[in-house]
Scaffold this active site. Structure first.
Site, PDB file in Angstrom:
ATOM      1  N   TYR A  27     -54.668   4.333 -38.473  1.00  0.00           N
ATOM      2  CA  TYR A  27     -53.323   4.598 -38.962  1.00  0.00           C
ATOM      3  C   TYR A  27     -53.374   4.855 -40.459  1.00  0.00           C
ATOM      4  CZ  TYR A  27     -48.504   3.875 -40.418  1.00  0.00           C
ATOM      5  OH  TYR A  27     -47.263   4.030 -40.982  1.00  0.00           O
ATOM      6  N   ASP A  35     -43.976   1.921 -52.514  1.00  0.00           N
ATOM      7  CA  ASP A  35     -43.516   2.762 -51.403  1.00  0.00           C
ATOM      8  C   ASP A  35     -42.010   2.980 -51.522  1.00  0.00           C
ATOM      9  OD1 ASP A  35     -43.310   4.175 -49.073  1.00  0.00           O
ATOM     10  OD2 ASP A  35     -43.596   2.465 -47.740  1.00  0.00           O
ATOM     11  N   ASP A  79     -48.157   8.196 -41.203  1.00  0.00           N
ATOM     12  CA  ASP A  79     -46.781   8.073 -41.686  1.00  0.00           C
ATOM     13  C   ASP A  79     -46.334   9.435 -42.217  1.00  0.00           C
ATOM     14  OD1 ASP A  79     -44.388   7.300 -42.847  1.00  0.00           O
ATOM     15  OD2 ASP A  79     -45.245   5.647 -43.996  1.00  0.00           O
ATOM     16  N   ASP A 134     -42.951   9.601 -43.342  1.00  0.00           N
ATOM     17  CA  ASP A 134     -41.705   9.233 -44.014  1.00  0.00           C
ATOM     18  C   ASP A 134     -40.493   9.842 -43.305  1.00  0.00           C
ATOM     19  OD1 ASP A 134     -43.064   7.669 -45.786  1.00  0.00           O
ATOM     20  OD2 ASP A 134     -43.029   9.087 -47.436  1.00  0.00           O
ATOM     21  N   HIS A 153     -45.037   9.495 -37.479  1.00  0.00           N
ATOM     22  CA  HIS A 153     -43.677   8.996 -37.277  1.00  0.00           C
ATOM     23  C   HIS A 153     -42.741   9.478 -38.375  1.00  0.00           C
ATOM     24  CE1 HIS A 153     -44.149   5.655 -40.206  1.00  0.00           C
ATOM     25  NE2 HIS A 153     -45.301   5.375 -39.634  1.00  0.00           N
ATOM     26  N   GLU A 159     -38.688   8.878 -39.791  1.00  0.00           N
ATOM     27  CA  GLU A 159     -37.660   7.843 -39.788  1.00  0.00           C
ATOM     28  C   GLU A 159     -36.290   8.390 -40.147  1.00  0.00           C
ATOM     29  OE1 GLU A 159     -38.658   5.974 -44.152  1.00  0.00           O
ATOM     30  OE2 GLU A 159     -40.227   6.174 -42.634  1.00  0.00           O
ATOM     31  N   CYS A 200     -40.063   1.260 -48.267  1.00  0.00           N
ATOM     32  CA  CYS A 200     -40.785   0.545 -47.223  1.00  0.00           C
ATOM     33  C   CYS A 200     -39.800  -0.121 -46.268  1.00  0.00           C
ATOM     34  CB  CYS A 200     -41.690  -0.507 -47.860  1.00  0.00           C
ATOM     35  SG  CYS A 200     -42.450  -1.637 -46.669  1.00  0.00           S
ATOM     36  N   ARG A 205     -39.009   6.727 -35.562  1.00  0.00           N
ATOM     37  CA  ARG A 205     -38.798   5.408 -36.165  1.00  0.00           C
ATOM     38  C   ARG A 205     -37.357   5.300 -36.643  1.00  0.00           C
ATOM     39  NH1 ARG A 205     -41.659   3.176 -41.784  1.00  0.00           N
ATOM     40  NH2 ARG A 205     -39.715   2.431 -42.714  1.00  0.00           N
ATOM     41  N   GLU A 250     -38.232  -0.430 -36.444  1.00  0.00           N
ATOM     42  CA  GLU A 250     -38.786  -1.078 -37.627  1.00  0.00           C
ATOM     43  C   GLU A 250     -37.983  -2.316 -38.005  1.00  0.00           C
ATOM     44  OE1 GLU A 250     -41.143  -1.933 -39.285  1.00  0.00           O
ATOM     45  OE2 GLU A 250     -41.567  -0.486 -40.883  1.00  0.00           O
ATOM     46  N   ASN A 262     -45.082  -2.571 -35.467  1.00  0.00           N
ATOM     47  CA  ASN A 262     -45.606  -2.579 -36.827  1.00  0.00           C
ATOM     48  C   ASN A 262     -45.796  -4.004 -37.313  1.00  0.00           C
ATOM     49  OD1 ASN A 262     -46.364  -1.708 -39.371  1.00  0.00           O
ATOM     50  ND2 ASN A 262     -44.296  -1.263 -40.077  1.00  0.00           N
TER      51      ASN A 262
END
Length: 308
Positions: free
Chosen positions: A46, A61, A89, A91, A116, A118, A126, A163, A193, A216
């Site tokens: 990952y 982040d 990731d 974002d 992913h 989001e 984050c 996500r 998340e 996660n």
């Protein structure tokens, strides 16, 4: 042989489809941490966005990385071993539908197996920080549709993981609503998340069935830590430990820096075999020193004929 950009995705889909399997992916942020994880033998890696921000930019982040920062780093990691899929990731997709489509194309061309996206606003943070702001569900759905459309247009099979960060501010039911809307728009895997207890973990798997769910595990974050067997028993198909590499580097480098500052030297550490552990040659070998030399000779080169 499948093209590089499709091989990882096909392998990841195979792992997810295996009823006896849970994918455990350590978080890596650079070539060295990726090499260490590959050496141990993980089925997937990952690429952490937080780790990318910290290692490439020295920043928290907070949405400061660009699509090029992330895609380039993910591609470098994916290129180390095409037999091991990399989940990355992505974002928010870095903008509206056009930008999300471009992000998807970049990740595919870099050989990423899955990523992913989001539902935070573009200036995201984050998922285990507070005060996250979200886009509306229609905007989120447009992001997922754009990713799915780009995937189809390129004739590829990258795994799209939806996500949502809605749990913190909008509650569980709204989070599930958003995940179901994302699956309808083309997502393959659901990622809730910031869960705060095992009951929420069990509920999301039940509510999202038969869609595979993603867990996660962030040390010091909002979600209680459970092991891979517990995650599998709850029904999750993928579990990531995104800060594994970053935390290890943080702790070890902090201690070595203190030692050098306080004593003026760093003493050798020895392994169980009595040999120095972590010497320069150990690192080079991990990164392929002997393999590079052997390849050069096999191809008729002489650059390393006197040894390395």
């Amino acid at each position: 042989m499948a093209p590089a950009q499709t091989k990882g995705a096909a392998k990841l889909r195979e792992l997810i489809a295996n009823p006896e399997k849970i994918v455990v992916a350590p978080g890596v942020h650079d070539g060295l941490t990726a090499r260490m994880a590959l050496n141990v033998g993980f089925d997937a890696l990952y690429m952490t966005g937080a780790g990318t921000a910290a290692s490439r930019l020295g920043q928290p982040d907070l949405g400061l990385t660009t699509v090029d920062d992330m895609a380039t780093n993910a591609g470098m990691i994916a290129g180390l071993d095409r037999d091991v899929p990399v989940i990355a990731d992505a974002d928010t997709g870095f903008g509206g539908p056009l930008m999300v489509a471009r992000t998807t194309e970049k990740y595919i061309l870099q050989g990423v197996a899955g990523f992913h996206i989001e539902d935070q606003i573009t200036t995201k943070r984050c998922g285990h920080l507070m005060g996250k702001e979200l886009v509306d569900v229609d905007t989120y759905g447009a992001r997922i549709r754009a990713a799915a459309h780009a995937r189809e247009r390129m004739g590829q099979d990258i795994v799209i993981i939806a996500r949502t960060d809605a749990l913190q501010s909008l509650g569980f039911d709204e989070a599930i609503f958003r995940l179901k809307a994302a699956v309808k728009a083309g997502a393959d895997v659901a990622f809730l998340e910031g869960m705060t207890d095992k009951d929420q973990m069990a509920r999301v798997v039940k509510e999202m069935a038969p869609t595979p769910c993603f867990l996660n595990m962030v040390g010091g974050g909002l979600t209680p830590l459970i092991n891979a067997k517990e995650a599998q028993d709850l029904g999750f198909k993928i579990v990531i430990w995104p800060l594994l590499g970053l935390t290890s580097v943080y702790i070890a480098t902090r201690e070595f820096c203190k030692e050098l500052k306080e004593t003026g030297e760093i003493k050798n550490r020895y392994g169980s075999d009595g040999k120095i552990d972590g010497g320069v040659r150990d690192v080079f070998e991990l990164c392929g020193l002997s393999k590079c030399s052997a390849f050069d000779q096999e191809m008729g080169g002489t650059s390393f004929s006197k040894g390395v």
